[in-house]
Design a protein around this motif. Structure first.
Motif, PDB file in Angstrom:
ATOM      1  N   ALA A  17       9.721  11.479  -3.020  1.00 10.38           N
ATOM      2  CA  ALA A  17       9.591  11.425  -1.136  1.00 10.38           C
ATOM      3  C   ALA A  17       8.526  10.316  -0.776  1.00 10.38           C
ATOM      4  O   ALA A  17       8.960   9.703   0.186  1.00 10.38           O
ATOM      5  CB  ALA A  17       9.151  13.048  -0.711  1.00 10.38           C
ATOM      6  N   VAL A  18       7.105  10.545  -1.232  1.00  8.79           N
ATOM      7  CA  VAL A  18       5.948   9.184  -0.665  1.00  8.79           C
ATOM      8  C   VAL A  18       6.220   7.716  -0.986  1.00  8.79           C
ATOM      9  O   VAL A  18       6.382   7.598   0.147  1.00  8.79           O
ATOM     10  CB  VAL A  18       4.672   9.966  -0.888  1.00  8.79           C
ATOM     11  N   ALA A  19       7.361   7.245  -1.816  1.00 13.91           N
ATOM     12  CA  ALA A  19       7.989   6.248  -1.840  1.00 13.91           C
ATOM     13  C   ALA A  19       8.798   5.890  -0.951  1.00 13.91           C
ATOM     14  O   ALA A  19       8.724   4.792  -0.245  1.00 13.91           O
ATOM     15  CB  ALA A  19       8.435   6.327  -3.380  1.00 13.91           C
ATOM     16  N   LEU A  20       9.686   6.959  -1.183  1.00 13.95           N
ATOM     17  CA  LEU A  20      10.583   6.700   0.232  1.00 13.95           C
ATOM     18  C   LEU A  20      10.252   6.372   1.442  1.00 13.95           C
ATOM     19  O   LEU A  20      10.522   5.929   2.035  1.00 13.95           O
ATOM     20  CB  LEU A  20      11.796   7.947  -0.575  1.00 13.95           C
ATOM     21  N   LEU A  21       9.245   7.559   1.966  1.00 16.87           N
ATOM     22  CA  LEU A  21       9.195   7.801   3.289  1.00 16.87           C
ATOM     23  C   LEU A  21       7.817   6.162   3.339  1.00 16.87           C
ATOM     24  O   LEU A  21       7.822   5.373   4.604  1.00 16.87           O
ATOM     25  CB  LEU A  21       7.624   7.833   3.372  1.00 16.87           C
ATOM     26  N   ILE A  27       9.689  -1.212   5.400  1.00 10.53           N
ATOM     27  CA  ILE A  27      10.840  -1.544   6.161  1.00 10.53           C
ATOM     28  C   ILE A  27      10.474  -2.072   7.954  1.00 10.53           C
ATOM     29  O   ILE A  27      11.796  -3.112   8.258  1.00 10.53           O
ATOM     30  CB  ILE A  27      12.138  -0.909   5.531  1.00 10.53           C
ATOM     31  N   GLY A  28      10.551  -0.733   8.191  1.00 13.41           N
ATOM     32  CA  GLY A  28       9.914  -1.116   9.863  1.00 13.41           C
ATOM     33  C   GLY A  28       9.672  -2.193  10.385  1.00 13.41           C
ATOM     34  O   GLY A  28       9.570  -2.775  11.148  1.00 13.41           O
ATOM     35  N   TYR A  29       8.069  -2.432   9.739  1.00 12.93           N
ATOM     36  CA  TYR A  29       6.692  -2.487  10.007  1.00 12.93           C
ATOM     37  C   TYR A  29       7.576  -4.348   9.945  1.00 12.93           C
ATOM     38  O   TYR A  29       7.684  -4.815  10.607  1.00 12.93           O
ATOM     39  CB  TYR A  29       6.280  -2.915   8.713  1.00 12.93           C
ATOM     40  N   GLY A  30       7.886  -4.813   8.918  1.00 11.39           N
ATOM     41  CA  GLY A  30       8.598  -5.630   8.382  1.00 11.39           C
ATOM     42  C   GLY A  30       9.682  -6.386   9.610  1.00 11.39           C
ATOM     43  O   GLY A  30       9.499  -7.629   9.692  1.00 11.39           O
ATOM     44  N   PHE A  31      10.510  -5.523   9.972  1.00 11.23           N
ATOM     45  CA  PHE A  31      11.829  -5.724  11.193  1.00 11.23           C
ATOM     46  C   PHE A  31      11.351  -5.296  12.217  1.00 11.23           C
ATOM     47  O   PHE A  31      11.556  -6.257  13.495  1.00 11.23           O
ATOM     48  CB  PHE A  31      12.492  -4.838  11.127  1.00 11.23           C
ATOM     49  N   ARG A  32       9.874  -5.280  13.152  1.00 10.91           N
ATOM     50  CA  ARG A  32       9.385  -5.197  14.170  1.00 10.91           C
ATOM     51  C   ARG A  32       9.401  -6.411  15.154  1.00 10.91           C
ATOM     52  O   ARG A  32       9.599  -6.197  15.973  1.00 10.91           O
ATOM     53  CB  ARG A  32       7.667  -4.280  14.060  1.00 10.91           C
TER      54      ARG A  32
END
Length: 147
Positions: A17-21, A27-32
């Protein structure tokens, strides 16, 4: 023994769960800054972008609108047949950039002028970016070559 297996299973689930989070955050940071929505001139006029919003503007370079300023600054207008947006770009234009042809620029609105940081142009005689062709078809200006 069973409690040890149960405890190990819980640890693995928590680690997954931690790895998935962490993956989702990266991914969100890369797409910002990497997601730039496409807009046609009509869409820009109907729903003006927020101040500082970076987006892609596409259409046809209006005939007789290309003017060269000081240094590498170039001004021209982009149209979809219904509306016209003035564009200012500082840099070197692509070799295939010309009036009456399709283009897409990335940048932001500053007042009534779209200030582009990047300009993309067609790459052969028949190519027009899909977004540009779709918006021109909606405006009734563009016909598919060969039809």
């Amino acid at each position: 023994m069973k409690s040890l297996k149960k405890q190990r299973r819980i640890q693995i689930i928590i680690a997954a769960a931690v790895a998935l989070l962490l993956a989702a955050v990266l991914i969100g940071y890369g797409f910002r800054d990497g997601i730039n929505l496409y807009r046609a001139p009509t869409q820009v006029m109907e729903e003006p972008p927020a101040p500082g919003e970076v987006f892609r503007l596409g259409g046809l370079v209006e005939a007789d609108s290309l003017t060269r300023g000081q240094g590498e600054t170039v001004s021209f207008s982009v149209t979809d047949g219904a509306h016209v947006i003035p564009v200012r770009f500082t840099g070197v234009l692509p070799d295939l950039f010309e009036e009456g042809q399709g283009m897409i620029g990335t940048g932001e609105m500053q007042g009534e002028v779209f200030v582009a940081t990047e300009i993309l142009a067609k790459h052969d005689e028949n190519y027009m970016p899909r977004e540009v062709a779709d918006s021109l078809k909606e405006a009734g200006v563009y016909e598919v070559p060969g039809s």
